[in-house]
Design a protein around this motif. Sequence first.
Motif, PDB file in Angstrom:
ATOM      1  N   ASP A   1       0.819  -1.217   0.000  1.00  0.00           N
ATOM      2  CA  ASP A   1       0.000   0.000   0.000  1.00  0.00           C
ATOM      3  C   ASP A   1       0.849   1.262   0.000  1.00  0.00           C
ATOM      4  OD1 ASP A   1      -2.744  -0.486  -0.147  1.00  0.00           O
ATOM      5  OD2 ASP A   1      -2.807  -1.243   1.918  1.00  0.00           O
ATOM      6  N   LYS A   2       0.308   2.265  -0.689  1.00  0.00           N
ATOM      7  CA  LYS A   2       0.853   3.628  -0.553  1.00  0.00           C
ATOM      8  C   LYS A   2      -0.230   4.366   0.222  1.00  0.00           C
ATOM      9  CE  LYS A   2       2.664   5.304  -4.641  1.00  0.00           C
ATOM     10  NZ  LYS A   2       4.076   5.485  -4.551  1.00  0.00           N
ATOM     11  N   LEU A   3       0.031   4.546   1.507  1.00  0.00           N
ATOM     12  CA  LEU A   3      -1.030   5.030   2.397  1.00  0.00           C
ATOM     13  C   LEU A   3      -0.976   6.544   2.608  1.00  0.00           C
ATOM     14  CD1 LEU A   3      -3.288   4.022   4.398  1.00  0.00           C
ATOM     15  CD2 LEU A   3      -1.538   4.107   6.169  1.00  0.00           C
ATOM     16  N   GLY A   4      -2.138   7.175   2.476  1.00  0.00           N
ATOM     17  CA  GLY A   4      -2.256   8.587   2.838  1.00  0.00           C
ATOM     18  C   GLY A   4      -2.885   8.647   4.212  1.00  0.00           C
TER      19      GLY A   4
ATOM     20  N   ASP B   1       7.135   0.152   9.966  1.00  0.00           N
ATOM     21  CA  ASP B   1       8.166   1.150   9.643  1.00  0.00           C
ATOM     22  C   ASP B   1       8.526   1.194   8.156  1.00  0.00           C
ATOM     23  OD1 ASP B   1       9.298  -1.340   9.930  1.00  0.00           O
ATOM     24  OD2 ASP B   1      11.193  -0.610  10.776  1.00  0.00           O
ATOM     25  N   LYS B   2       8.196   0.119   7.423  1.00  0.00           N
ATOM     26  CA  LYS B   2       8.549   0.118   5.994  1.00  0.00           C
ATOM     27  C   LYS B   2       7.401   0.614   5.114  1.00  0.00           C
ATOM     28  CE  LYS B   2      12.399  -2.865   6.101  1.00  0.00           C
ATOM     29  NZ  LYS B   2      12.352  -3.340   7.485  1.00  0.00           N
ATOM     30  N   LEU B   3       6.278   0.888   5.733  1.00  0.00           N
ATOM     31  CA  LEU B   3       5.087   1.277   4.955  1.00  0.00           C
ATOM     32  C   LEU B   3       5.300   2.645   4.277  1.00  0.00           C
ATOM     33  CD1 LEU B   3       2.071   0.505   4.373  1.00  0.00           C
ATOM     34  CD2 LEU B   3       1.473   1.896   6.353  1.00  0.00           C
ATOM     35  N   ASP B   4       4.902   2.709   2.993  1.00  0.00           N
ATOM     36  CA  ASP B   4       4.962   3.970   2.245  1.00  0.00           C
ATOM     37  C   ASP B   4       3.795   4.846   2.731  1.00  0.00           C
ATOM     38  OD1 ASP B   4       4.643   5.961   0.348  1.00  0.00           O
ATOM     39  OD2 ASP B   4       5.350   4.698  -1.288  1.00  0.00           O
ATOM     40  N   MET B   5       4.119   5.884   3.472  1.00  0.00           N
ATOM     41  CA  MET B   5       3.062   6.665   4.143  1.00  0.00           C
ATOM     42  C   MET B   5       3.273   8.162   3.922  1.00  0.00           C
ATOM     43  SD  MET B   5       2.339   6.085   8.144  1.00  0.00           S
ATOM     44  CE  MET B   5       2.400   7.549   9.112  1.00  0.00           C
ATOM     45  N   THR B   6       2.226   8.839   3.472  1.00  0.00           N
ATOM     46  CA  THR B   6       2.291  10.293   3.248  1.00  0.00           C
ATOM     47  C   THR B   6       1.233  10.964   4.128  1.00  0.00           C
ATOM     48  OG1 THR B   6       2.841   9.868   0.947  1.00  0.00           O
ATOM     49  CG2 THR B   6       2.071  12.090   1.452  1.00  0.00           C
TER      50      THR B   6
ATOM     51  N   GLY C   1     -17.251  19.393   6.148  1.00  0.00           N
ATOM     52  CA  GLY C   1     -17.048  17.937   6.173  1.00  0.00           C
ATOM     53  C   GLY C   1     -17.099  17.363   4.760  1.00  0.00           C
ATOM     54  N   ALA C   2     -18.046  17.846   3.964  1.00  0.00           N
ATOM     55  CA  ALA C   2     -18.181  17.335   2.590  1.00  0.00           C
ATOM     56  C   ALA C   2     -16.946  17.716   1.767  1.00  0.00           C
ATOM     57  CB  ALA C   2     -19.445  17.906   1.954  1.00  0.00           C
ATOM     58  N   ILE C   3     -16.446  18.945   1.973  1.00  0.00           N
ATOM     59  CA  ILE C   3     -15.240  19.395   1.243  1.00  0.00           C
ATOM     60  C   ILE C   3     -14.054  18.510   1.619  1.00  0.00           C
ATOM     61  CG2 ILE C   3     -13.561  21.299   1.135  1.00  0.00           C
ATOM     62  CD1 ILE C   3     -15.918  23.251   1.309  1.00  0.00           C
ATOM     63  N   LYS C   4     -13.913  18.260   2.926  1.00  0.00           N
ATOM     64  CA  LYS C   4     -12.771  17.443   3.370  1.00  0.00           C
ATOM     65  C   LYS C   4     -12.849  16.031   2.788  1.00  0.00           C
ATOM     66  CE  LYS C   4     -13.104  18.558   7.857  1.00  0.00           C
ATOM     67  NZ  LYS C   4     -12.830  18.665   9.300  1.00  0.00           N
ATOM     68  N   ARG C   5     -14.051  15.427   2.863  1.00  0.00           N
ATOM     69  CA  ARG C   5     -14.186  14.047   2.351  1.00  0.00           C
ATOM     70  C   ARG C   5     -13.830  13.982   0.870  1.00  0.00           C
ATOM     71  NH1 ARG C   5     -18.422  14.086   5.856  1.00  0.00           N
ATOM     72  NH2 ARG C   5     -19.950  14.664   4.276  1.00  0.00           N
ATOM     73  N   TYR C   6     -14.313  14.977   0.096  1.00  0.00           N
ATOM     74  CA  TYR C   6     -14.025  15.002  -1.340  1.00  0.00           C
ATOM     75  C   TYR C   6     -12.511  15.135  -1.557  1.00  0.00           C
ATOM     76  CZ  TYR C   6     -13.849  16.746  -6.144  1.00  0.00           C
ATOM     77  OH  TYR C   6     -13.545  16.916  -7.477  1.00  0.00           O
ATOM     78  N   LEU C   7     -11.910  16.085  -0.810  1.00  0.00           N
ATOM     79  CA  LEU C   7     -10.483  16.358  -1.039  1.00  0.00           C
ATOM     80  C   LEU C   7      -9.582  15.205  -0.593  1.00  0.00           C
ATOM     81  CD1 LEU C   7     -10.251  20.169  -0.205  1.00  0.00           C
ATOM     82  CD2 LEU C   7     -10.141  19.079  -2.461  1.00  0.00           C
ATOM     83  N   PHE C   8      -9.941  14.512   0.497  1.00  0.00           N
ATOM     84  CA  PHE C   8      -9.129  13.349   0.907  1.00  0.00           C
ATOM     85  C   PHE C   8      -9.031  12.406  -0.285  1.00  0.00           C
ATOM     86  CE2 PHE C   8     -10.842  13.549   5.577  1.00  0.00           C
ATOM     87  CZ  PHE C   8      -9.955  14.567   5.868  1.00  0.00           C
ATOM     88  N   ASN C   9     -10.178  12.137  -0.883  1.00  0.00           N
ATOM     89  CA  ASN C   9     -10.218  11.183  -1.994  1.00  0.00           C
ATOM     90  C   ASN C   9      -9.477  11.721  -3.220  1.00  0.00           C
ATOM     91  OD1 ASN C   9     -11.481   8.592  -3.003  1.00  0.00           O
ATOM     92  ND2 ASN C   9     -12.066  10.054  -4.597  1.00  0.00           N
TER      93      ASN C   9
ATOM     94  N   TYR D   1      -6.191  10.189  -4.842  1.00  0.00           N
ATOM     95  CA  TYR D   1      -6.287   9.694  -6.222  1.00  0.00           C
ATOM     96  C   TYR D   1      -5.209  10.359  -7.088  1.00  0.00           C
ATOM     97  CZ  TYR D   1      -8.132   8.847 -10.872  1.00  0.00           C
ATOM     98  OH  TYR D   1      -8.247   8.486 -12.183  1.00  0.00           O
ATOM     99  N   ASP D   2      -5.095  11.690  -7.000  1.00  0.00           N
ATOM    100  CA  ASP D   2      -4.111  12.412  -7.822  1.00  0.00           C
ATOM    101  C   ASP D   2      -2.677  11.995  -7.496  1.00  0.00           C
ATOM    102  OD1 ASP D   2      -6.124  13.714  -9.103  1.00  0.00           O
ATOM    103  OD2 ASP D   2      -5.937  15.598  -7.989  1.00  0.00           O
ATOM    104  N   PHE D   3      -2.413  11.646  -6.239  1.00  0.00           N
ATOM    105  CA  PHE D   3      -1.054  11.252  -5.844  1.00  0.00           C
ATOM    106  C   PHE D   3      -0.798   9.754  -6.021  1.00  0.00           C
ATOM    107  CE2 PHE D   3      -0.841  15.420  -4.060  1.00  0.00           C
ATOM    108  CZ  PHE D   3       0.503  15.725  -3.937  1.00  0.00           C
ATOM    109  N   GLY D   4      -1.795   9.029  -6.523  1.00  0.00           N
ATOM    110  CA  GLY D   4      -1.614   7.592  -6.761  1.00  0.00           C
ATOM    111  C   GLY D   4      -1.554   6.793  -5.465  1.00  0.00           C
ATOM    112  N   LEU D   5      -2.185   7.298  -4.398  1.00  0.00           N
ATOM    113  CA  LEU D   5      -2.188   6.550  -3.135  1.00  0.00           C
ATOM    114  C   LEU D   5      -3.226   5.436  -3.224  1.00  0.00           C
ATOM    115  CD1 LEU D   5      -1.968   9.585  -0.652  1.00  0.00           C
ATOM    116  CD2 LEU D   5      -0.106   8.229  -1.618  1.00  0.00           C
ATOM    117  N   THR D   6      -2.980   4.333  -2.516  1.00  0.00           N
ATOM    118  CA  THR D   6      -3.892   3.190  -2.642  1.00  0.00           C
ATOM    119  C   THR D   6      -4.943   3.150  -1.528  1.00  0.00           C
ATOM    120  OG1 THR D   6      -2.326   1.839  -1.426  1.00  0.00           O
ATOM    121  CG2 THR D   6      -2.201   1.732  -3.837  1.00  0.00           C
ATOM    122  N   LYS D   7      -4.671   3.868  -0.410  1.00  0.00           N
ATOM    123  CA  LYS D   7      -5.657   3.911   0.678  1.00  0.00           C
ATOM    124  C   LYS D   7      -5.503   5.215   1.436  1.00  0.00           C
ATOM    125  CE  LYS D   7      -6.336  -0.937   1.412  1.00  0.00           C
ATOM    126  NZ  LYS D   7      -5.379  -1.990   1.630  1.00  0.00           N
TER     127      LYS D   7
END
Length: 320
Positions: free
Chosen positions: A51-54, A75-80, A140-148, A152-158
């Motif tokens: 996973d590339k985790l946000g 500790d090895k997880l790709d996390m942003t 809340g709606a703005i945050k939920r949209y932007l998290f996704n 998505y734009d950064f290619g994160l998987t979760k």
Amino acid sequence: MTSKCRRCGLNRAEIYLAHSNLNLCPDCFSLLTERKVKNTIESYKMISKDDKLGVAVSGGKDSSSLAFILSNLYDKLDMTLIYIDLGVPEYSKHCLEKVEDLAKILGKDLVVYSLEDKMGFTIMDLKKTIYGRKPCSACGAIKRYLFNKIAYDFGLTKIATGHNLDDTVEALFNFYIEGNVKSLVRLKPYLPKTHPKIVPKIKPLIGLTDMECLFYASYKGLPIRTLECQFSKGSRSIRRKEILNMIVEKIPNFKHAFINSHYKRILPLIEQALKNQEMPEIYDCPLCGMPTSLKDAPCHFCKIVSLVKGELENKRMYAS
Ligand code: AMP
Ligand code: FES
Ligand code: ZN
């Protein structure tokens, strides 16, 4: 009388967990807290090694503890880390400083998304629209949209958020009262991918209370905000949390029992009952191209944006 820690039997107990009737020292409490999060992650298969985790960090006790625990456990997880600067005076800058400190401590990349720089407005501009003096639900709606969108734009998987047990029980309580079955079914510890542009969401802290997150963050000395958003005061969700805390004073394991019976008994029955219902269609928003349940209409986020921009444009026209 001071009591000894129930786990190690050596150190002085400093924290009492009423729901499990345990007196613990800080070290054993931290260890058990991390173990609880690991169990949640494993039982819902939330994270895999590729996973590339946000991690959405707000500067609060929950998401700071979440990022810290995840980087300890994996500790090895790709996390942003991802922070959304909503432009609430004083508050947003204060939170930004905390997440910058956290990113330094963890040695992780931090993506800062400024609503003002990227979209040309802030949460304060929502006040002039139909969202009025309480912009929290639109926020809340703005945050939920932007998290996704950011994930998505950064290619994160979760994407992981710091929603904890108290947040979840409060939301469930509200949906039960409203009879909002649609939202009830969506409120899950792990929301998988349902569309190519929807990034799966995970809530690894769903088994921890507000108090456990607060103690954990303080014992670890994590940078956490000391200011509240000016709009949060007296909000309905805070009032519901207060009511639930009054119940817990009489029935210490009330929230744990509620969430367990919801996920183990009630939700499977609701899902069974809804099994033969057609899945709602998903369309592309004509403005931003992201998925929406609305046909031939802008998504909820784009609607909010056009409303705010319309107001700002009107203001400019009247001023000139
Ligand atoms: P809240 O809706 O404020 O209770 O926050 C729930 C979770 O959403 C937090 O634990 C964070 O994971 C995430 N979150 C809230 N606000 C922000 C923000 N401004 N930037 C990034 N993540 C956030
Ligand atoms: Fe969204 Fe306060 S943080 S309204
Ligand atoms: Zn849109």
